[in-house]
Design an enzyme around this catalytic site. Structure first.
Site, PDB file in Angstrom:
ATOM      1  N   GLN A 129      38.959  40.910  40.123  1.00 12.74           N
ATOM      2  CA  GLN A 129      40.203  40.679  39.397  1.00 12.74           C
ATOM      3  C   GLN A 129      40.826  39.380  39.894  1.00 12.74           C
ATOM      4  OE1 GLN A 129      43.020  43.853  39.917  1.00 12.74           O
ATOM      5  NE2 GLN A 129      44.341  43.157  38.264  1.00 12.74           N
ATOM      6  N   GLY A 130      41.009  38.413  38.986  1.00 13.67           N
ATOM      7  CA  GLY A 130      41.586  37.115  39.374  1.00 13.67           C
ATOM      8  C   GLY A 130      42.991  36.969  38.836  1.00 13.67           C
ATOM      9  N   TYR A 131      43.918  37.671  39.450  1.00 15.04           N
ATOM     10  CA  TYR A 131      45.330  37.599  39.038  1.00 15.04           C
ATOM     11  C   TYR A 131      46.123  36.762  40.044  1.00 15.04           C
ATOM     12  CZ  TYR A 131      45.518  41.096  35.192  1.00 15.04           C
ATOM     13  OH  TYR A 131      45.385  41.777  34.005  1.00 15.04           O
ATOM     14  N   GLU A 247      45.699  50.436  34.828  1.00 16.36           N
ATOM     15  CA  GLU A 247      45.692  50.561  36.283  1.00 16.36           C
ATOM     16  C   GLU A 247      46.668  51.665  36.695  1.00 16.36           C
ATOM     17  OE1 GLU A 247      46.679  46.956  38.342  1.00 16.36           O
ATOM     18  OE2 GLU A 247      45.857  47.727  40.222  1.00 16.36           O
TER      19      GLU A 247
END
Lengths: 395, 337
Positions: A129-131, A247
């Site tokens: 996850q690239g948040y 989520e």
């Protein structure tokens, strides 16, 4: 009001329980190593994911058309409980299975679904996850990783951080800024990036427990096909929030874990010497153990209330913030109680002969400290509760 | 699994809520503070006519034949509206206790009158220095490990003044004998205490919920520094934390009702979990309600103190949070490791 499982759900529980019992050896074989060591250790965890997949237990709530079994949220919760009771291994592809998969089902193109969903399910692709970015944590929308369009491609430059499984990821779903002139929640695009692309560099981050379970990911002129955009260009915030909903909705953290920790804490207090007797003779310890029982029991009951609503088809709302705030803060108190019962012995780390559980209580305590930070800090959860549940005005 | 109430249960709750909104306003509670008896026979009659007073009395005795789960939402409303009358003592504890332990004669004599609203029953359990509403027609007293059902001709009452003046408390001297004996069973006394504790927890959730609602409404309109104080994060976080406690307390309270109704093996512990958690949740709501109302909340004129004082009284009756934590700890450590 009743607390009995339906016949169907009870049958599901029995099936799952029997399956875990049959796979006792593989569970122990897998847990004997830490996936973080990489190589063969990581592959054991991948083999475990494949075993779950082949048994139809990899992603039970996914619709049948995407390879799931269309199970209910109640059944997912049953599976989670049995998973904890079986002491089964950590899931290495939960970001793909729990977050990206359901998001693609809603926002993905037919090509994206066909390309990625089967590979997620079979654990052929590990997803990250690239948040978060160094300057975009709680204020996620201030992210600055840039993507500039050139023909059929985006050219991506920037940095992501706290990327779980970063060293092992095959793909990363990212939020990138495609329109710097737009207000900060606009101009963001949800982009799928192959982590084997040229220009990607992954640097492990050593955590306070000494492990390297997450990483920094640097993007230098990484070329990504426009076809990898999920949803519309510049409308990534919508997709990002939908993913966050999965989520939180799927994140009703299983009560079984806390029940087990409490049981272990009680057991510890019965044998840990304290003065002439044991810790369990100490009225202060007894009071805190009782309070921990109360908190874990109330958590279990609150989850059952939430599941009842989900089972009726009600969408998980901002109430999910109440759930996350509750369990993450409770977990810290539980682990603190264990350390307090151990007293000075608590600081003895792995390898010390006098350490309890090879220093495991301290490790759990450190990890608990992360849980009030990740997936929205306690402070962010309280803002959400105040503004979206209580309807208090924004500043 | 279905951890929720039926539409019929919610409908009854809404009906009671509407009645209490009309009949048990803050003004009506203040009237109870000031009046001689502190009680409104008219309000009690209306509750009886709705079937609420006799909710737990069997149909054969003229009641609704319902159980603790049906009652718990009503008790929450009684707490929310600060109902002065002894619904808890009569309907949640007294009547079920008579039904469980009374002789056929006693039940036939009292239960139909209670259900009809013509008689009230209260309880004075061990550990309490007073009996609430001891002017009731029948008083169940726990003395030397035995429960007695005593009528007024055998009682001497000394009124005590509560800080919450809607509560009518008495020290009681009774002439007890074999003819007043209800039960010598420790299990029955425990059963009564569990019911009283769980019912008090339900009222506490109602009191706490009302204080939270009042405070949220207040901080939405009160302005300081040129903005509504509810926009300050320091204020928002206090209220978010309070909501989490109050809503979690509901889980404990509703489960305790179900456990008592089904006489499950963990019913006593469920009652203790509910009373401990609800007492702490109310304590927090109580603290934040006054703190966030500021000076106006400290005045006699503002209604907030009616809730603050009821909440504090209920926190401490039928075992405070610490007593119930001790009970839980004893149970945990008595169980084989």
């Amino acid at each position: 009001m009743n607390f009995e499982l339906s016949g169907e759900d009870a049958a599901f529980r029995d099936e799952v329980r029997a399956w875990f019992a049959d796979h006792r050896e593989q569970i122990e074989h897998t847990r004997a190593v830490d996936w973080e060591a990489g190589g063969e250790a990581f592959e054991r965890y991948r083999a475990w994911e494949r075993a779950l997949f082949e048994a139809g237990l990899g992603a039970v709530t996914w619709p049948v058309e995407y390879g799931g079994r269309g199970a209910s949220m109640v059944q997912q919760a049953i599976l989670n409980e049995e998973y904890t009771l079986a002491d089964a291994p950590n899931r290495i592809n939960r970001l793909g299975l729990g977050l990206l998969g359901p998001t693609l089902m809603v926002y993905g193109t037919p090509e994206q679904k066909a390309r990625h969903l089967p590979r997620i399910l079979a654990c052929d692709e590990i997803w990250c996850q690239g948040y978060s970015e160094p300057n975009a944590g709680s204020d996620l929308a201030s992210l600055r990783t840039r993507a500039v369009r050139e023909g059929d491609e985006f050219v991506v430059n920037g940095q992501k951080i706290w990327t779980s499984l970063g060293r092992f990821g095959d793909w990363i779903f990212t939020l990138v800024r495609t329109d710097p002139a737009a207000p900060k929640h606009k101009g963001i695009t949800f982009l799928l990036v192959d982590m084997h692309s040229p220009g990607i560099e992954v640097r492990p981050l050593i955590q306070i427990d000494g492990s390297a379970r997450f990483a920094e990911v640097f993007f230098t002129d990484v070329r990504v096909p426009v076809a990898n955009v999920v949803g519309r260009v510049d409308d990534g915030w919508t997709v990002a929030m939908a993913l966050l909903g999965f989520e939180r909705g799927g994140g009703l953290y299983g009560p079984a874990l806390f029940n087990r920790i409490l049981r272990d804490v009680v057991e510890l207090s019965r044998r840990e010497p304290r003065g002439e007797g044991v810790a369990a003779d100490d009225p202060d310890v007894r009071r805190r153990v009782a309070q921990s029982y109360i908190e874990t029991r109330v958590y279990e009951l609150t989850v059952q209330r939430a599941l009842t609503r989900l089972a009726r088809g009600e969408a998980p709302g901002p109430e999910a913030s109440l759930n996350k705030l509750y369990w993450s803060e409770m977990k810290v108190r539980l682990d603190e109680l264990a350390l307090d019962i151990l007293g000075p012995r608590a600081e003895l780390g792995p390898g010390s002969p006098q350490a309890e559980n090879d220093g495991g209580w301290y490790g759990d305590y450190l990890y608990a400290r992360a849980s009030t930070i990740f997936a929205g800090t306690s402070e962010v959860q309280k803002n959400i509760i105040a503004q979206r549940v209580l309807g208090l005005p924004r500043e | 699994m279905d951890f929720d109430f039926s539409s019929e249960q919610y409908l009854l709750r809404d009906t009671v809520r509407d009645l209490l909104r009309r009949e048990c306003t803050p003004g009506a509670v203040r009237a109870a503070w000031a009046s001689e008896s502190g009680r409104s026979p008219e309000r009690w009659r209306k509750l009886a006519d709705l079937g609420v007073v006799g909710l737990t009395v069997a149909e054969e005795h003229g009641g609704a034949g319902m159980d603790e789960v049906d009652l718990v939402l009503i008790l929450e409303e009684a707490g929310r509206s600060l109902l002065p009358e002894p619904l808890l003592e009569t309907t949640a504890v007294g009547a079920p206790l008579l039904a469980r332990s009374g002789s056929d004669t006693l039940r036939a004599e009292w239960l139909p009158r209670i259900a009809a609203g013509d008689a009230t029953v209260t309880v004075g359990l061990a550990g309490s220095p007073y009996v609430a509403d001891a002017t009731a027609d029948l008083v169940v007293l726990e003395r030397q490990g035995a429960l007695h059902a005593v009528t007024q001709d055998r009682l001497t009452l000394q009124p005590l003044r509560s800080v919450d003046r809607a509560r009518r408390l008495f020290s009681v001297t009774a002439e007890l004998g074999d003819d007043t004996l209800l039960s010598t069973s420790a299990a029955v006394a425990r059963w009564a205490f569990d019911h009283a504790a769980a019912a008090t927890a339900a009222e506490l959730v109602g009191v706490a919920g009302a204080m939270l609602d009042m405070t949220v409404a207040y901080v939405k309109q009160r302005e300081q520094f040129g903005r509504r104080i509810g926009s300050f994060q320091a204020v928002q976080h206090k209220l978010a934390e309070t909501l989490l406690l109050v809503d979690s307390a509901r889980s404990a309270v509703y489960y305790a009702a179900w456990a008592l109704a089904n006489d499950t093996p963990d019913a006593s512990i469920a009652a203790s979990v509910a009373k401990a958690y609800a007492s702490d949740a109310e304590r927090r709501a109580n603290a934040e309600a006054l703190q966030l109302h500021g000076g106006i909340g400290f005045t006699w004129e503002h209604d907030l103190h009616l809730w603050l004082k009821r909440g504090k009284a209920l926190e401490l009756q039928y075992g405070d949070a610490d007593l119930h934590r001790r009970r839980i700890a004893d149970w945990i450590y008595a169980t084989a490791g």
